[in-house]
Design a protein around this motif. Sequence first.
Motif, PDB file in Angstrom:
ATOM      1  N   HIS A 149      -7.652  -9.575  -9.860  1.00 19.93           N
ATOM      2  CA  HIS A 149      -6.236  -9.215  -9.970  1.00 19.93           C
ATOM      3  C   HIS A 149      -5.445  -9.988  -8.921  1.00 19.93           C
ATOM      4  CE1 HIS A 149      -7.498  -6.245 -12.801  1.00 19.93           C
ATOM      5  NE2 HIS A 149      -8.249  -5.640 -11.910  1.00 19.93           N
ATOM      6  N   ALA A 198      -8.980  -5.596  -5.270  1.00 17.18           N
ATOM      7  CA  ALA A 198      -8.159  -6.374  -6.196  1.00 17.18           C
ATOM      8  C   ALA A 198      -8.740  -7.772  -6.385  1.00 17.18           C
ATOM      9  CB  ALA A 198      -6.728  -6.467  -5.679  1.00 17.18           C
ATOM     10  N   GLY A 240      -5.812  -3.308 -11.040  1.00 17.03           N
ATOM     11  CA  GLY A 240      -4.735  -4.252 -11.320  1.00 17.03           C
ATOM     12  C   GLY A 240      -3.410  -3.629 -11.718  1.00 17.03           C
ATOM     13  N   SER A 289      -5.237  -0.844  -6.983  1.00 15.83           N
ATOM     14  CA  SER A 289      -5.484  -2.273  -6.753  1.00 15.83           C
ATOM     15  C   SER A 289      -6.713  -2.741  -7.511  1.00 15.83           C
ATOM     16  CB  SER A 289      -5.673  -2.533  -5.253  1.00 15.83           C
ATOM     17  OG  SER A 289      -4.513  -2.199  -4.544  1.00 15.83           O
TER      18      SER A 289
END
Length: 158
Positions: free
Chosen positions: A144, A139, A110, A107
């Motif tokens: 992301h 993330a 990404g 995470s």
Amino acid sequence: MIIRRYFRLLFAVITILAIFGGVDAILCADPLSIAFIQAAGKGDLHTVESSLLTKGIDVNVTLSSGQTALMAASLNGHKEVVELLLVKGADVNAKINNGLTALMVASQNGHKEVVELLLAKGADVNAKVSNGSTAMTAASKNGHQEVTELLRQHGGHE
């Protein structure tokens, strides 16, 4: 160009050592385990498969920090290696000493396809590291957004 590659490689090594427990984490494991985990981190599907089938390496072998091959492959987004390790029984919720999981490192970087695989195999979307951060926190902090939304859809929170 060569200097840039050197510093990029050096930074990657330092980052991995920092994440996975330092030099002693590498020095305390047997050479076959180290080679297996390194191959997973490099995305070397052939070596990973060979290690599991012919050398009898346990798919869940860890370094002293708790790092597994699944974490190494997830960190670098090696989807095919992650798939193989999961099929062979890798523990999707294994944690290193500070609580970091494969889902968190995927995470953070990404790697959406890897995150999807880990979630499908039952990764704990709300597992926390020692400072309380989750995969969604990682993330989100790294921009992301697709991964953040995917984690939210699976019940994740920061």
